[in-house]
Enzyme design. Structure first.
Site, mmCIF file in Angstrom:
data_model
loop_
_atom_site.group_PDB
_atom_site.id
_atom_site.type_symbol
_atom_site.label_atom_id
_atom_site.label_comp_id
_atom_site.label_asym_id
_atom_site.label_seq_id
_atom_site.Cartn_x
_atom_site.Cartn_y
_atom_site.Cartn_z
ATOM 1 N N SER A 73 0.888 -0.633 -0.120
ATOM 2 C CA SER A 73 -0.108 -0.105 0.212
ATOM 3 C C SER A 73 0.530 0.971 -0.866
ATOM 4 C CB SER A 73 -0.972 0.194 1.313
ATOM 5 O OG SER A 73 0.170 0.341 2.501
ATOM 6 N N ASP A 112 -0.973 -2.101 -3.554
ATOM 7 C CA ASP A 112 -1.765 -1.975 -3.632
ATOM 8 C C ASP A 112 -2.719 -0.397 -3.541
ATOM 9 O OD1 ASP A 112 -4.936 -3.168 -2.868
ATOM 10 O OD2 ASP A 112 -4.621 -3.393 -0.353
ATOM 11 N N HIS A 113 -3.989 -0.187 -3.327
ATOM 12 C CA HIS A 113 -4.593 1.460 -3.805
ATOM 13 C C HIS A 113 -4.090 2.380 -4.014
ATOM 14 C CE1 HIS A 113 -8.320 -0.573 -2.220
ATOM 15 N NE2 HIS A 113 -8.014 -1.426 -1.375
ATOM 16 N N ASP A 138 -6.952 2.379 -7.877
ATOM 17 C CA ASP A 138 -8.002 2.683 -7.779
ATOM 18 C C ASP A 138 -8.500 3.890 -7.551
ATOM 19 O OD1 ASP A 138 -9.845 2.542 -5.925
ATOM 20 O OD2 ASP A 138 -9.275 2.728 -3.850
ATOM 21 N N GLU A 175 -11.010 -0.263 -9.702
ATOM 22 C CA GLU A 175 -12.169 -0.273 -8.571
ATOM 23 C C GLU A 175 -13.011 0.052 -9.200
ATOM 24 O OE1 GLU A 175 -11.520 -0.576 -3.905
ATOM 25 O OE2 GLU A 175 -12.854 0.869 -3.713
ATOM 26 N N HIS A 220 -12.171 -3.495 5.078
ATOM 27 C CA HIS A 220 -11.175 -3.669 5.689
ATOM 28 C C HIS A 220 -11.222 -2.797 7.167
ATOM 29 C CE1 HIS A 220 -9.598 -1.232 1.548
ATOM 30 N NE2 HIS A 220 -8.918 -2.365 1.720
ATOM 31 N N GLY A 221 -9.951 -3.804 7.235
ATOM 32 C CA GLY A 221 -9.653 -3.258 8.852
ATOM 33 C C GLY A 221 -10.658 -4.428 9.694
HETATM 34 P P1 13P Z 1 -8.454 -5.950 5.386
HETATM 35 O O1 13P Z 1 -8.470 -5.455 6.219
HETATM 36 O O2 13P Z 1 -9.344 -7.609 6.045
HETATM 37 O O3 13P Z 1 -7.275 -7.360 5.845
HETATM 38 O O4 13P Z 1 -8.001 -5.927 3.834
HETATM 39 C C1 13P Z 1 -6.890 -5.661 3.435
HETATM 40 C C2 13P Z 1 -7.380 -5.064 1.792
HETATM 41 O O5 13P Z 1 -8.029 -5.403 1.506
HETATM 42 C C3 13P Z 1 -5.658 -4.875 1.317
HETATM 43 O O6 13P Z 1 -6.277 -4.099 0.382
#
Ligand code: 13P
Length: 380
Positions: A73, A112-113, A138, A175, A220-221
Site C-alpha cells: 500500500s 495496493d490502492h 483505485d 475498483e 477493510h480493517g
Molecule cells: P483486510 O483489512 O480484511 O485484511 O483487507 C485488506 C485489503 O483489502 C487490502 O487491500
C-alpha cells in the site's frame, strides 16, 4: 472512449522467478497446478509492510509450493522508503528481486490502492509501473474532495494507467464502487457504495482492466461488523458482476478486498497474554470485539470466480499477538533477534493458514509439510 484499450503484453519477461500477478491469478482461476488442471483456487494477496513480512510470505509460499503475491500500500511504501513512497518502491523492488532469485516459487508484486487522481498518487503509480509486476488503480474515490468519483473520471484515470501498464506486461486492477473501513492512514473511507452492474460493463470495456475489485459488502480493517454478527456480503450482486465480466472476457479476474477472517486462536492467545501483562479489561475487550469476514462466504466467491483475496489485518494481529506473548514470556531478553524470530514464525504460520484455506498449495512443487495435519499454533 472510442479507441480500444491495449491488451496485456504477455511476452514481457521479468527478473528470475518474478511474474505478472495476472498470469498467476489466471492459473488460479483455471485451477492450473503444474501441468494439471483441477479445482479453482485463490491467491491471498498479502499486504506486507516490513522486510520480515516479505520474507515470511515467501517462506510460507515455498513451504506449500504455492504462488506468492506481495501487495504494497502507499503507507507501506512510505514506511519502506522512510517517508517517501517512491524511494520505498525502489527498496522493495531490489529486495524482492533478490529474494525471488533464491525462491522455489514465483512471486508477483502489486501496488495496493494506487490513486491516480491525486498528484502524489500519480507519481507513485507511475513508479510502480516501472518497478512492480501489477498495480491497482483505485480511482473510485476523490480523496481530496472526500467523495466517490464520477464514473467518467474513474474510467479516464484508470484507462490512463492501463495505457501505460499493459504494453509493459503490468496488470491493472480497477475498483468500481467504494470500499468501507479503515486499514491504515492512506487506505480508508468513511463512506461506501456498492458496484453498479449497469456501470460495470462500460467500466470494463472502456478501461480494459483485467482485474476488478467490485464492492459487495467486504470492509477493510478489524471491525467489519458488530461483535457476534456474521457479516453478510452481497453475493447476488457479486454473481451478477461475475456473469457480466465473464461474458465479456473470461480473463477478467475478480478481487475480494477486506478478506481477513481473523483467527479466534490468535485472539485468545493475545487476550491470555494481555492478562498476563496486567492489561486493562478494556484493551482485552477491544481484541475480543474484532470481527472478520465470514470464510464460508469467501469460499463461495472463490468457487464463482474471485481469485485474489486481499489479506492484511489478520496477519497484523498475528504479529502483534506473538509479540505480546513474547513480552509476557520474557520481557527482559535484550536481543532483537529473539522477538523477530517469534513474530516471524507466527507470521509464516498465519500466511500458511490462509494459503491452505485458499487452496494455493502444490502449484509449483509439492508441499514441504503435512498439509492435512498443519496446526496454526502460536504456542508451538
Ligand atoms: P483486510 O483489512 O480484511 O485484511 O483487507 C485488506 C485489503 O483489502 C487490502 O487491500
Amino acid at each position: 472512449m472510442s479507441k480500444q484499450a491495449p491488451v496485456l503484453n504477455k511476452e514481457r519477461r521479468f527478473p528470475t522467478n518474478m511474474k505478472c500477478a495476472h498470469e498467476l491469478l489466471l492459473m488460479a482461476k483455471n485451477g492450473t497446478k503444474g501441468n494439471s488442471k483441477g479445482d479453482r483456487y485463490a491467491m491471498p494477496a498479502y499486504n506486507v509492510t516490513t522486510y520480515q513480512g516479505i520474507d515470511a510470505a515467501i517462506e510460507a509460499a515455498e513451504t506449500l509450493g504455492g504462488s506468492c503475491l506481495l501487495a504494497f500500500s502507499n503507507s507501506a511504501l512510505k514506511h519502506f522508503g522512510k517517508g517517501d513512497a517512491i524511494r520505498g518502491l525502489e527498496f522493495v523492488h531490489e529486495y524482492v528481486k533478490l529474494a525471488a532469485r533464491y525462491s522455489s516459487v514465483p512471486i508477483a508484486t502489486h501496488l495496493d490502492h494506487g490513486d491516480y487522481i491525486g498528484a502524489d498518487g500519480r507519481k507513485v503509480v507511475q513508479k510502480a509501473v516501472e518497478t512492480l509486476t501489477s498495480v491497482m488503480a483505485d480511482n473510485s474515490t476523490d480523496h481530496a474532495a472526500k467523495k466517490p468519483t464520477e464514473l467518467a473520471q474513474n474510467i479516464e484515470a484508470t484507462r490512463e494507467v492501463v495505457d501505460m501498464a499493459h504494453p509493459l506486461g503490468i496488470s491493472v486492477e480497477g475498483e468500481l464502487g467504494v470500499l468501507a473501513g479503515v486499514e491504515d492512514e492512506d487506505t480508508q473511507s468513511e463512506f461506501s457504495t456498492y458496484t453498479d452492474p449497469e456501470e460495470l460493463k462500460t467500466f470494463l470495456k472502456d478501461t480494459g482492466v483485467l482485474m476488478l475489485a467490485p464492492t459487495i459488502g467486504t470492509m477493510h480493517g478489524p471491525n467489519k461488523g458488530k461483535p457476534g454478527d456474521v457479516v453478510k456480503l452481497n453475493i447476488e450482486l457479486a454473481n451478477e458482476c461475475l456473469a457480466i465480466a465473464d461474458a465479456m472476457n473470461p480473463d477478467i479476474l475478480f478481487v475480494a478486498h477486506g478478506a481477513s477472517t481473523l483467527y479466534p486462536n490468535v485472539v485468545d492467545f493475545a487476550c491470555e497474554n494481555l492478562s498476563g501483562l496486567g492489561k486493562l479489561e478494556e484493551e482485552i475487550n477491544t481484541w475480543k470485539n474484532f470481527v472478520g469476514t465470514d470464510w464460508d462466504q469467501i469460499t463461495g466467491l472463490i468457487k464463482n470466480g474471485f481469485v485474489k483475496i486481499n489479506t492484511d489485518t489478520e496477519n497484523r494481529q498475528t504479529y502483534l499477538a506473538a509479540l505480546i506473548g513474547a513480552l509476557n514470556n520474557s520481557a527482559s531478553k535484550i536481543d532483537i533477534r529473539h522477538y523477530e524470530k517469534v513474530t516471524y514464525k507466527a507470521l509464516v504460520q498465519s500466511y500458511i493458514q490462509k494459503y491452505i484455506m485458499a487452496g494455493n498449495v502444490g502449484v509449483w512443487h509439492g508441499p514441504k509439510i503435512d498439509v492435512k495435519n498443519f496446526k496454526f499454533d502460536l504456542n508451538a
